[in-house]
Design a protein around this motif. Structure first.
Motif, PDB file in Angstrom:
ATOM      1  N   MET A   1       0.841  -1.195   0.000  1.00  0.00           N
ATOM      2  CA  MET A   1       0.000   0.000   0.000  1.00  0.00           C
ATOM      3  C   MET A   1       0.876   1.244   0.000  1.00  0.00           C
ATOM      4  SD  MET A   1      -2.684   1.391   2.905  1.00  0.00           S
ATOM      5  CE  MET A   1      -4.058   0.358   2.416  1.00  0.00           C
ATOM      6  N   LEU A   2       0.513   2.209  -0.805  1.00  0.00           N
ATOM      7  CA  LEU A   2       1.245   3.467  -0.844  1.00  0.00           C
ATOM      8  C   LEU A   2       0.947   4.260   0.423  1.00  0.00           C
ATOM      9  CD1 LEU A   2       1.895   5.593  -3.934  1.00  0.00           C
ATOM     10  CD2 LEU A   2       1.146   6.745  -1.861  1.00  0.00           C
ATOM     11  N   THR A   3       2.006   4.813   1.029  1.00  0.00           N
ATOM     12  CA  THR A   3       1.874   5.563   2.278  1.00  0.00           C
ATOM     13  C   THR A   3       2.407   6.975   2.082  1.00  0.00           C
ATOM     14  OG1 THR A   3       2.146   3.560   3.606  1.00  0.00           O
ATOM     15  CG2 THR A   3       2.536   5.660   4.706  1.00  0.00           C
ATOM     16  N   ILE A   4       1.662   7.951   2.588  1.00  0.00           N
ATOM     17  CA  ILE A   4       2.110   9.332   2.576  1.00  0.00           C
ATOM     18  C   ILE A   4       2.546   9.713   3.986  1.00  0.00           C
ATOM     19  CG2 ILE A   4       1.395  11.737   2.302  1.00  0.00           C
ATOM     20  CD1 ILE A   4      -0.479  10.835   0.080  1.00  0.00           C
TER      21      ILE A   4
ATOM     22  N   ALA B   1       5.071  16.557   2.283  1.00  0.00           N
ATOM     23  CA  ALA B   1       4.747  15.141   2.350  1.00  0.00           C
ATOM     24  C   ALA B   1       5.678  14.352   1.443  1.00  0.00           C
ATOM     25  CB  ALA B   1       3.299  14.904   1.945  1.00  0.00           C
ATOM     26  N   VAL B   2       5.896  13.103   1.829  1.00  0.00           N
ATOM     27  CA  VAL B   2       6.674  12.161   1.025  1.00  0.00           C
ATOM     28  C   VAL B   2       5.803  10.925   0.836  1.00  0.00           C
ATOM     29  CG1 VAL B   2       8.785  10.811   0.842  1.00  0.00           C
ATOM     30  CG2 VAL B   2       8.822  13.013   2.047  1.00  0.00           C
ATOM     31  N   ALA B   3       5.497  10.609  -0.419  1.00  0.00           N
ATOM     32  CA  ALA B   3       4.715   9.409  -0.721  1.00  0.00           C
ATOM     33  C   ALA B   3       5.673   8.257  -0.971  1.00  0.00           C
ATOM     34  CB  ALA B   3       3.824   9.640  -1.930  1.00  0.00           C
TER      35      ALA B   3
ATOM     36  N   ALA C   1      -0.924  18.690  -2.610  1.00  0.00           N
ATOM     37  CA  ALA C   1      -0.687  18.192  -3.961  1.00  0.00           C
ATOM     38  C   ALA C   1      -0.396  16.692  -3.961  1.00  0.00           C
ATOM     39  CB  ALA C   1       0.474  18.954  -4.597  1.00  0.00           C
ATOM     40  N   VAL C   2       0.419  16.243  -3.007  1.00  0.00           N
ATOM     41  CA  VAL C   2       0.759  14.819  -2.948  1.00  0.00           C
ATOM     42  C   VAL C   2      -0.479  13.985  -2.608  1.00  0.00           C
ATOM     43  CG1 VAL C   2       2.128  13.079  -1.723  1.00  0.00           C
ATOM     44  CG2 VAL C   2       3.177  15.264  -2.366  1.00  0.00           C
TER      45      VAL C   2
ATOM     46  N   ALA D   1      -5.904   7.296  -2.531  1.00  0.00           N
ATOM     47  CA  ALA D   1      -6.116   6.031  -1.815  1.00  0.00           C
ATOM     48  C   ALA D   1      -4.995   5.713  -0.831  1.00  0.00           C
ATOM     49  CB  ALA D   1      -6.256   4.885  -2.819  1.00  0.00           C
ATOM     50  N   ALA D   2      -4.009   6.584  -0.723  1.00  0.00           N
ATOM     51  CA  ALA D   2      -2.845   6.294   0.118  1.00  0.00           C
ATOM     52  C   ALA D   2      -3.191   6.365   1.600  1.00  0.00           C
ATOM     53  CB  ALA D   2      -1.718   7.283  -0.188  1.00  0.00           C
ATOM     54  N   ARG D   3      -2.494   5.568   2.369  1.00  0.00           N
ATOM     55  CA  ARG D   3      -2.561   5.668   3.826  1.00  0.00           C
ATOM     56  C   ARG D   3      -1.765   6.902   4.246  1.00  0.00           C
ATOM     57  NH1 ARG D   3      -0.001   0.709   6.894  1.00  0.00           N
ATOM     58  NH2 ARG D   3       1.684   1.321   5.476  1.00  0.00           N
ATOM     59  N   ILE D   4      -2.276   7.638   5.221  1.00  0.00           N
ATOM     60  CA  ILE D   4      -1.622   8.865   5.667  1.00  0.00           C
ATOM     61  C   ILE D   4      -1.008   8.661   7.050  1.00  0.00           C
ATOM     62  CG2 ILE D   4      -1.874  11.342   6.076  1.00  0.00           C
ATOM     63  CD1 ILE D   4      -2.531  10.540   3.226  1.00  0.00           C
ATOM     64  N   ARG D   5       0.253   9.006   7.172  1.00  0.00           N
ATOM     65  CA  ARG D   5       0.906   9.057   8.488  1.00  0.00           C
ATOM     66  C   ARG D   5       1.337  10.499   8.726  1.00  0.00           C
ATOM     67  NH1 ARG D   5       2.012   4.172  10.838  1.00  0.00           N
ATOM     68  NH2 ARG D   5       2.239   2.335   9.496  1.00  0.00           N
ATOM     69  N   ARG D   6       0.786  11.109   9.742  1.00  0.00           N
ATOM     70  CA  ARG D   6       1.135  12.489  10.068  1.00  0.00           C
ATOM     71  C   ARG D   6       2.118  12.499  11.236  1.00  0.00           C
ATOM     72  NH1 ARG D   6      -1.789  16.350   7.603  1.00  0.00           N
ATOM     73  NH2 ARG D   6      -3.707  15.739   6.528  1.00  0.00           N
ATOM     74  N   TRP D   7       3.178  13.274  11.069  1.00  0.00           N
ATOM     75  CA  TRP D   7       4.222  13.336  12.072  1.00  0.00           C
ATOM     76  C   TRP D   7       4.409  14.773  12.553  1.00  0.00           C
ATOM     77  CZ3 TRP D   7       5.378   8.610  13.430  1.00  0.00           C
ATOM     78  CH2 TRP D   7       5.379   7.588  12.485  1.00  0.00           C
ATOM     79  N   PRO D   8       4.852  14.946  13.776  1.00  0.00           N
ATOM     80  CA  PRO D   8       5.231  16.292  14.239  1.00  0.00           C
ATOM     81  C   PRO D   8       6.604  16.660  13.707  1.00  0.00           C
ATOM     82  CG  PRO D   8       5.677  14.696  15.955  1.00  0.00           C
ATOM     83  CD  PRO D   8       5.032  13.919  14.825  1.00  0.00           C
ATOM     84  N   GLY D   9       6.928  17.932  13.747  1.00  0.00           N
ATOM     85  CA  GLY D   9       8.294  18.349  13.444  1.00  0.00           C
ATOM     86  C   GLY D   9       8.627  18.309  11.969  1.00  0.00           C
ATOM     87  N   LEU D  10       9.687  17.578  11.636  1.00  0.00           N
ATOM     88  CA  LEU D  10      10.168  17.584  10.258  1.00  0.00           C
ATOM     89  C   LEU D  10      10.579  16.193   9.793  1.00  0.00           C
ATOM     90  CD1 LEU D  10      13.554  17.345  10.249  1.00  0.00           C
ATOM     91  CD2 LEU D  10      13.339  19.672  11.129  1.00  0.00           C
TER      92      LEU D  10
END
Length: 219
Positions: A1-4, A22-24, A38-39, A45-54
């Motif tokens: 699965m593609l992850t962002i 974002a990095v896919a 944009a990404v 349909a990508a799964r999203i992982r949100r992170w703090p910071g950088l």
């Protein structure tokens, strides 16, 4: 699965920083990199992982050989007696006298795992034929082996798992820039900007992605 993987800031190295970036990741490769909106729109349909910071490139540990051959990485069950930090110098020599192959292999595996917790995805080699057990452990870890930088950095004092401890900025310490089509090796730090990665302040690594796999996530 593609992850962002998304964060308030993405630092590709060699290209402009991306605010709300974002990095896919598709398999072990970077499929897209840019502003989150944009990404995400390009990959609904990508799964999203949100992170703090950088989000930054995975880092290179120049002291890997020292950390794996001249330090002992205690087992968690030894924490009451030995602590949790790498033991070196006289403490290492005391343990090395009675260390068998099994105990040494365990120390090497733990050392490699603990490098991942500091955003390391690349290690400076070589790990040659003189130590096949070490070479095999590094290969199995999935970490990328690179040639040591030239000139080699001068390291003094206690070997440190933090790749930034030896000095140098992100451009020098990154294993490889983040590029579309490149291997997906990422390090996520809960800091507000690049400057916060340097100096003596805390730089908590909250996630490490190695060839597209999430191999470390801080609780």
């Amino acid at each position: 699965m593609l992850t962002i993987h998304a964060a308030p800031l993405v630092l590709p190295v060699g290209a402009a920083a991306v605010v709300d970036g974002a990095v896919a990741v598709d398999g072990d490769r970077i499929a897209a990199l840019g502003p989150y909106e944009a990404v995400a729109a390009a990959h609904p349909a990508a799964r999203i992982r949100r992170w703090p910071g950088l989000i930054a490139p995975g880092l290179r540990q120049d002291g890997a050989r020292e950390l794996l051959t001249r330090c002992y990485h205690p087992d968690p069950r030894e924490a009451d007696e030995l602590g949790e930090l790498p033991l070196w110098g006289e403490d290492f020599e005391r343990i090395a006298v009675t260390m068998d192959a099994t105990r040494r292999a365990g120390s090497v595996r733990r050392g490699l795992q603990r490098m991942l917790r500091h955003g390391t995805t690349h290690v400076a080699g070589p790990f040659g034929a003189d130590d096949p057990a070490l070479r095999t452990a590094v290969a199995r870890s999935g970490l990328v082996v690179q040639a040591a930088p030239s000139p080699a950095p001068v390291r003094e004092g206690v070997p440190d798992l933090d790749p930034f401890a030896a000095g140098g900025d992100l451009a020098r310490t990154a294993g490889a820039p983040l590029t579309v089509g490149g291997r997906a090796d990422l390090a996520v730090f809960d800091v507000p900007d690049e400057a916060a990665l340097y100096g003596d302040g805390p730089r908590p690594c909250v996630a490490t992605v190695l060839a597209g796999r999430l191999v470390h996530r801080a609780r």
